[in-house]
Motif scaffolding. Structure first.
Motif, short mmCIF file in Angstrom:
data_model
loop_
_atom_site.label_atom_id
_atom_site.label_comp_id
_atom_site.label_asym_id
_atom_site.label_seq_id
_atom_site.Cartn_x
_atom_site.Cartn_y
_atom_site.Cartn_z
N LEU A 205 -5.02 9.78 7.95
CA LEU A 205 -3.79 9.30 7.35
C LEU A 205 -3.30 8.07 8.12
O LEU A 205 -3.26 8.08 9.35
N ILE A 206 -2.96 7.01 7.40
CA ILE A 206 -2.42 5.83 8.08
C ILE A 206 -0.90 5.94 8.07
O ILE A 206 -0.32 6.75 7.34
N PRO A 207 -0.19 5.16 8.89
CA PRO A 207 1.29 5.21 8.90
C PRO A 207 1.86 4.94 7.51
O PRO A 207 1.23 4.27 6.68
N SER A 208 3.06 5.45 7.29
CA SER A 208 3.72 5.26 6.00
C SER A 208 4.11 3.80 5.80
O SER A 208 4.10 2.99 6.74
N GLU A 209 4.45 3.47 4.56
CA GLU A 209 4.88 2.11 4.26
C GLU A 209 6.12 1.73 5.07
O GLU A 209 6.25 0.60 5.54
N VAL A 210 7.03 2.69 5.25
CA VAL A 210 8.23 2.43 6.04
C VAL A 210 7.86 2.13 7.49
O VAL A 210 8.38 1.18 8.11
N PHE B 152 -4.68 7.36 2.95
CA PHE B 152 -5.74 7.72 3.88
C PHE B 152 -6.81 6.63 3.91
O PHE B 152 -7.03 5.94 2.92
N VAL B 153 -7.47 6.52 5.05
CA VAL B 153 -8.61 5.61 5.15
C VAL B 153 -9.75 6.19 4.30
O VAL B 153 -10.08 7.37 4.43
N SER B 154 -10.30 5.39 3.42
CA SER B 154 -11.40 5.87 2.58
C SER B 154 -12.61 6.21 3.43
O SER B 154 -12.83 5.63 4.50
N LEU C 61 -10.67 0.47 0.32
CA LEU C 61 -10.58 0.58 1.77
C LEU C 61 -9.65 1.72 2.18
O LEU C 61 -9.82 2.32 3.24
N VAL C 62 -8.65 2.00 1.35
CA VAL C 62 -7.76 3.13 1.57
C VAL C 62 -7.61 3.87 0.25
O VAL C 62 -7.94 3.35 -0.82
N TRP D 224 -7.44 3.58 12.96
CA TRP D 224 -7.38 4.70 12.00
C TRP D 224 -8.78 4.95 11.51
O TRP D 224 -9.42 4.09 10.94
N LYS D 225 -9.27 6.15 11.73
CA LYS D 225 -10.65 6.50 11.42
C LYS D 225 -10.80 6.86 9.93
O LYS D 225 -9.83 7.22 9.27
N PRO D 226 -12.01 6.78 9.38
CA PRO D 226 -12.24 7.20 8.01
C PRO D 226 -11.76 8.63 7.77
O PRO D 226 -12.03 9.53 8.56
#
Length: 295
Positions: free
Chosen positions: A86-91, A126-128, A116-117, A81-83
């Motif tokens: 959006l990273i995957p959801s908690e689910v 999101f990735v910071s 970091l996020v 996941w790039k800066p």
């Protein structure tokens, strides 16, 4: 007060242009448990995340959420996941790692606290990135006594490849004589010279960084490091003391010899607690102050 000359090194004798490092080693791939949705529960077992104990040592166990945090961090470090992405959801992450959503949430809470996020209400996590407006001031703590904090303009005095002096090598976990990029610049707030900085960067990681590229780039320097050199500053360790301006600092800042200055020495780290920048600065605080939030 100490002399500013004891904090900013004299680089007139530094050797330049004599090193041709090889390309850097790519980041370690993310662990299998962090890259497949079908990872078994054993992949986040408490004993899997720690080395085998010594014969007489007691085993060390890590809480489950800490293991999930480590796996997510591995994915960030590997570039899955790039800066800014959006990273995957908690689910989704809970399903991927075969743990509860609450465990994932606790891991992400810590990653967000460490910058970091970043969570965005109604949009996800999101990735910071150093390109975010608020990120510009995470490492720049000099703010005006009056008015709104803003990023300074830079004038580059020197940019060159040199061999790392012994003290620089020690702080950056390099060998004495390894190639580093040396940068010296003056930063201006509203046209007033306010900061003199000297920076050292590992030559292997920042191969190809030139004065022309720095002048051409209009965003924050850390944004350039992130985008073009794949290096993101995660945290920093800093020492601050009061000094008096020596002749060099006085000339660059257009102040009297002996004017009080704030001196800082900062080592910045990327993933894995790897030092990737040494920065020494002299701050003129006649119109600014150093601000930090303590908790």
């Amino acid at each position: 007060m100490n002399s500013a000359s004891s904090n900013l090194t004299n680089n007139a004798t530094a050797a330049s242009g004599a090193v041709s490092p090889t390309a850097g080693t790519p980041a370690t791939p993310v662990a299998a448990a962090a890259s497949t949705a079908s990872a078994p529960v054993a992949s986040v077992n408490a004993t899997a995340a720690v080395p085998a104990p010594a014969a007489n040592a007691s085993p060390t166990f890590s809480p489950l959420y800490q293991q999930i945090k480590a796996l997510i961090t591995q994915s960030l470090q590997s570039g899955e996941w790039k800066p800014g992405e959006l990273i995957p959801s908690e689910v989704e992450l809970a399903g991927r790692f075969k743990v509860s959503q609450g465990t994932v949430r606790k891991a992400i809470d810590e990653l967000a606290a460490e910058n970091l996020v970043m969570r965005r209400q109604g949009k996800g996590t999101f990735v910071s990135t150093h390109h975010e407006a608020r990120a510009h001031f995470r490492f720049l703590r000099l703010v005006p006594d009056e008015g709104v904090p803003h990023y300074p303009e830079s004038k580059f005095i020197e940019v060159k490849r040199v061999r790392a002096p012994a003290d620089v090598a020690r702080l950056m976990d390099l060998k004495s004589g390894d190639a580093v990029i040396f940068i010296k610049r003056v930063q201006y707030f509203d046209g007033v010279p306010t900061i003199v900085e000297e920076l050292w960067l590992p030559g292997l990681i920042f191969k190809g960084l030139t004065a022309e590229r720095l002048v051409e780039y209009k965003g924050p320097m850390y944004g350039l490091f992130e985008t073009e050199f794949g290096t993101r500053m995660i945290r920093a360790s800093e020492q601050i003391r009061a000094v008096c301006a020596d002749a060099g600092a006085a000339q660059l800042l257009n102040i009297d010899l002996g004017t009080p200055l704030l001196s800082s020495e900062r080592v910045s780290f990327t993933y894995g607690d790897k030092p990737v920048e040494l920065r020494r600065g002299l701050y003129l605080t006649s119109r600014h102050h150093y601000q930090n939030e303590l908790s």
